[in-house]
Every structure is written in structure tokens, then in C-alpha cells.
Design a protein around this motif. Structure first.
Motif, PDB file in Angstrom:
ATOM      1  N   PRO A 224      -0.740 -27.293 -14.898  1.00 53.91           N
ATOM      2  CA  PRO A 224      -1.668 -27.895 -15.855  1.00 53.91           C
ATOM      3  C   PRO A 224      -2.308 -26.825 -16.748  1.00 53.91           C
ATOM      4  CG  PRO A 224      -2.721 -27.710 -13.724  1.00 53.91           C
ATOM      5  CD  PRO A 224      -1.305 -27.244 -13.525  1.00 53.91           C
ATOM      6  N   GLY A 225      -2.976 -27.289 -17.786  1.00 53.08           N
ATOM      7  CA  GLY A 225      -3.693 -26.375 -18.659  1.00 53.08           C
ATOM      8  C   GLY A 225      -2.846 -25.897 -19.823  1.00 53.08           C
ATOM      9  N   PRO A 226      -3.460 -25.184 -20.768  1.00 57.34           N
ATOM     10  CA  PRO A 226      -2.738 -24.693 -21.942  1.00 57.34           C
ATOM     11  C   PRO A 226      -1.791 -23.560 -21.578  1.00 57.34           C
ATOM     12  CG  PRO A 226      -4.968 -23.833 -21.926  1.00 57.34           C
ATOM     13  CD  PRO A 226      -4.884 -24.816 -20.791  1.00 57.34           C
ATOM     14  N   GLY A 227      -0.770 -23.374 -22.379  1.00 55.23           N
ATOM     15  CA  GLY A 227       0.183 -22.304 -22.107  1.00 55.23           C
ATOM     16  C   GLY A 227       0.980 -21.943 -23.343  1.00 55.23           C
ATOM     17  N   GLY A 248       5.773 -35.741 -23.030  1.00 55.35           N
ATOM     18  CA  GLY A 248       4.428 -36.286 -23.112  1.00 55.35           C
ATOM     19  C   GLY A 248       3.343 -35.237 -23.239  1.00 55.35           C
ATOM     20  N   ARG A 249       3.704 -33.981 -23.084  1.00 52.90           N
ATOM     21  CA  ARG A 249       2.735 -32.886 -23.203  1.00 52.90           C
ATOM     22  C   ARG A 249       2.536 -32.557 -24.687  1.00 52.90           C
ATOM     23  NH1 ARG A 249       1.981 -29.178 -18.993  1.00 52.90           N
ATOM     24  NH2 ARG A 249       0.148 -27.878 -19.370  1.00 52.90           N
ATOM     25  N   PHE A 270      -4.353 -25.521 -30.671  1.00 54.53           N
ATOM     26  CA  PHE A 270      -4.078 -24.921 -29.368  1.00 54.53           C
ATOM     27  C   PHE A 270      -5.357 -24.380 -28.730  1.00 54.53           C
ATOM     28  CE2 PHE A 270      -2.898 -21.028 -26.952  1.00 54.53           C
ATOM     29  CZ  PHE A 270      -2.280 -21.656 -25.885  1.00 54.53           C
ATOM     30  N   VAL A 271      -6.164 -23.683 -29.526  1.00 55.33           N
ATOM     31  CA  VAL A 271      -7.409 -23.106 -29.013  1.00 55.33           C
ATOM     32  C   VAL A 271      -8.353 -24.204 -28.525  1.00 55.33           C
ATOM     33  CG1 VAL A 271      -9.476 -21.826 -29.658  1.00 55.33           C
ATOM     34  CG2 VAL A 271      -7.238 -21.021 -30.405  1.00 55.33           C
ATOM     35  N   ALA A 272      -8.347 -25.338 -29.234  1.00 60.11           N
ATOM     36  CA  ALA A 272      -9.275 -26.428 -28.900  1.00 60.11           C
ATOM     37  C   ALA A 272      -8.776 -27.294 -27.749  1.00 60.11           C
ATOM     38  CB  ALA A 272      -9.513 -27.306 -30.131  1.00 60.11           C
ATOM     39  N   SER A 273      -7.485 -27.210 -27.422  1.00 66.02           N
ATOM     40  CA  SER A 273      -6.902 -28.103 -26.416  1.00 66.02           C
ATOM     41  C   SER A 273      -7.029 -27.531 -25.013  1.00 66.02           C
ATOM     42  CB  SER A 273      -5.419 -28.349 -26.734  1.00 66.02           C
ATOM     43  OG  SER A 273      -4.803 -29.083 -25.701  1.00 66.02           O
ATOM     44  N   GLU A 274      -7.025 -28.429 -24.047  1.00 68.87           N
ATOM     45  CA  GLU A 274      -7.062 -28.003 -22.650  1.00 68.87           C
ATOM     46  C   GLU A 274      -5.722 -28.163 -21.958  1.00 68.87           C
ATOM     47  OE1 GLU A 274     -10.188 -30.031 -20.633  1.00 68.87           O
ATOM     48  OE2 GLU A 274     -11.780 -29.094 -21.802  1.00 68.87           O
ATOM     49  N   ASP A 275      -4.711 -28.687 -22.664  1.00 68.24           N
ATOM     50  CA  ASP A 275      -3.413 -28.864 -22.007  1.00 68.24           C
ATOM     51  C   ASP A 275      -2.231 -28.673 -22.953  1.00 68.24           C
ATOM     52  OD1 ASP A 275      -3.753 -31.118 -23.538  1.00 68.24           O
ATOM     53  OD2 ASP A 275      -3.048 -32.522 -21.996  1.00 68.24           O
ATOM     54  N   MET A 276      -2.459 -28.151 -24.146  1.00 65.91           N
ATOM     55  CA  MET A 276      -1.369 -27.997 -25.117  1.00 65.91           C
ATOM     56  C   MET A 276      -0.486 -26.810 -24.765  1.00 65.91           C
ATOM     57  SD  MET A 276      -1.570 -27.614 -29.273  1.00 65.91           S
ATOM     58  CE  MET A 276      -2.126 -29.332 -29.445  1.00 65.91           C
ATOM     59  N   VAL A 277       0.804 -26.954 -25.064  1.00 62.98           N
ATOM     60  CA  VAL A 277       1.756 -25.860 -24.929  1.00 62.98           C
ATOM     61  C   VAL A 277       2.208 -25.474 -26.332  1.00 62.98           C
ATOM     62  CG1 VAL A 277       4.020 -25.148 -24.081  1.00 62.98           C
ATOM     63  CG2 VAL A 277       2.550 -26.586 -22.661  1.00 62.98           C
ATOM     64  N   ILE A 278       2.072 -24.196 -26.667  1.00 62.48           N
ATOM     65  CA  ILE A 278       2.506 -23.725 -27.972  1.00 62.48           C
ATOM     66  C   ILE A 278       3.738 -22.848 -27.789  1.00 62.48           C
ATOM     67  CG2 ILE A 278       1.116 -21.606 -28.083  1.00 62.48           C
ATOM     68  CD1 ILE A 278       0.489 -22.488 -31.035  1.00 62.48           C
TER      69      ILE A 278
END
Length: 283
Positions: A224-227, A248-249, A270-278
Motif C-alpha cells: 500500500p501507499g505511494p510508490g 484500479g490503482r 503524486f505528492v498529494a496522493s496517499e496511494d498513487m504509483v508514478i
């Protein structure tokens, strides 16, 4: 000499310095020239941000990546530090220059290409400078893993302001690279401060390739979480972001070929998200 601890507590909210931060900050406040080798996450940026708020004038920060500059700009502004960037994607150039000339900036972030420009040198002569901070200083060295020729052109700029302290910072520099940085940036050998490279909070794992997109999707699903997922080409970042998005991510692509406004928006999302993958290029 100024005691930086009260300002550390007031501005950043930290009760104490970490690691070698105090040693580095004390040298800067004393007007010394310094090379600090500190691992990522050890608080390198604080070593120039804090003195910049305590000294008269503007600290000029040379940084190789626009994304890094804008991240640090947001962080500095969030704690009340007067900061700005001069990059190719900024639309408020004239406002930033006016603020600099008026002495209204603690920090001014620039790329090495701009810093080595004669017109920029002339601009710096129009206001008081407190410090030169050269971030990712390993880029100055041909021994480094990310050599940037424009970093080699910084010495004439620095020498034009001999009384302004210099602070070079890097997380990755072996003995050859450290010696080269000291020589190229005009730093004394006794100005070297090393806190090591180890990052015990990082886990390294290597797996054989077997349907890479599926392997990455499986990892993303488990964690979980951004990555950030790095790819070798711009096209690969977009294809990978599309593939991961089907799980779905929330995903975004990030590379130099994107329209500057789209790139900036993707970074902000990305910075504002808690689960986004860039998905980004290694550059």
C-alpha cells in the motif's frame, strides 16, 4: 557564533539536530566552505535551509532536477521560508527576480545550466548573497555516477563571490568523487564531513524477469501507499502506467517529454496522493 538550535525548533519543529547536521550548520554559520556526504533522508536540505533563514541575504541553491527543486520549494514554503525557483517551467520569472533584488528571498533554487550563465552571474551581483548550496554535488565529478558537465562550470561563478560560503551536499560519493568535488568547487580538505551511506530502512530484492508488467502489478497490489516505478524509456513509463492503472490503482507517467504543465500536474497529484504509483524515467 549564532546558536541554530532555537531556530531549528521554531521553524522546523525538531527538538534536536540529527547526525552531523549540527556540524554542517555550524560551519556554514561560521562562513566556512564544506562538503557534506549524508545519506538520503538524513536531512541534507535542512543544512542550508536553516542557515538561509538566519543569515542576511539569499542562499542560492544549485540543483540538477526541476522536480527536486519544486519538491523542496513546497517543503520550504510550508514552514514559512521565503523561497522561489528559476526554472524553464516557471511562469513567474520576473516576480522571482524582483523578490531577489528586493532581498525578499531566503532561498533561490536554480539549475546548473542557469547558474553558469553570465547574465545570471550579473543578477546575483544585484543583491546580497548568504550562501551557495550545491545539491547533488557528485554531478560535478567525472568519477560520479551522474556526471553533469554544467556543474564543472560553477567554479567561476563561485569565485566571483569569494566571501560567500559554499556548501556542497551529496548522498553518494566515494573517495575519488569526494576528492574531485573538493577540487572542482574550491573546498578545503578539512571541510569534508561524512556521515556514511547506509540506509537500513531500505530493502533490496532481485528477481528474474518473467512477464515484467505482471510482476510489477503483483508488487504494487501487495504494497500500500505511494510508490515510484522506474523505466528505461519514456514510452515504457506510459505503457507501464496504463497497465498498472487497469488494476484500479491511480497511476501517472513522468518524463521530460511530457508537456511541462502535464508533468507538473502529475508530480503534484503524486505528492498529494496517499496511494498513487508514478512511473518515471531514471533521469
Amino acid at each position: 557564533m549564532l546558536d541554530p538550535l532555537p531556530d531549528l525548533q521554531r521553524i522546523f519543529g525538531f527538538p534536536e539536530f540529527r547526525g552531523v547536521q549540527r556540524d554542517v550548520v555550524d560551519r556554514v554559520l561560521a562562513g566556512e566552505r564544506t562538503l557534506a556526504v549524508m545519506p538520503t533522508g538524513a536531512g541534507k536540505s535542512l543544512c542550508y535551509q536553516l542557515p538561509a533563514t538566519m543569515l542576511e541575504g539569499t542562499c542560492v541553491v544549485v540543483s540538477p532536477l526541476i522536480a527536486l527543486m519544486h519538491d523542496q520549494l513546497r517543503a520550504a514554503t510550508a514552514v514559512g521560508i521565503r523561497a522561489a525557483t528559476l526554472t524553464s517551467v516557471d511562469t513567474n520569472r520576473e516576480e522571482t527576480i524582483a523578490r531577489f533584488r528586493a532581498g525578499e528571498l531566503d532561498l533561490l533554487y536554480v539549475a546548473p545550466e542557469r547558474a553558469s550563465n553570465e547574465s545570471f552571474r550579473n543578477l546575483l551581483g544585484q543583491a546580497k548573497l548568504s550562501l551557495f548550496a550545491i545539491d547533488e554535488a557528485h554531478c560535478v565529478s567525472e568519477w560520479g555516477h551522474d556526471f553533469r558537465p554544467d556543474y564543472r562550470l560553477l567554479r567561476p561563478l563561485l569565485d566571483s563571490f569569494p566571501d560567500v560560503p559554499r556548501l556542497a551536499l551529496t548522498a553518494t560519493a566515494d573517495a575519488h568523487t569526494r576528492a574531485d568535488i573538493l577540487e572542482q568547487l574550491g573546498l578545503p580538505k578539512d571541510g569534508l564531513i561524512i556521515s556514511g551511506f547506509d540506509r537500513p530502512n531500505i530493502r533490496y530484492a532481485i528477481s528474474p524477469r518473467d512477464n515484467v508488467n505482471r510482476q510489477i502489478a503483483d508488487i504494487v497490489a501487495k504494497i500500500p501507499g505511494p510508490g515510484i516505478v522506474y523505466a528505461q524509456t519514456r514510452a515504457a513509463t506510459e505503457k507501464l502506467a496504463e497497465a498498472l492503472g487497469r488494476t484500479g490503482r491511480p497511476t501517472r507517467a513522468y518524463h521530460a517529454g511530457l508537456d511541462p504543465h502535464i508533468r507538473a500536474k502529475n508530480q503534484a497529484d503524486f505528492v498529494a496522493s496517499e496511494d498513487m504509483v508514478i512511473c518515471a524515467t531514471v533521469a
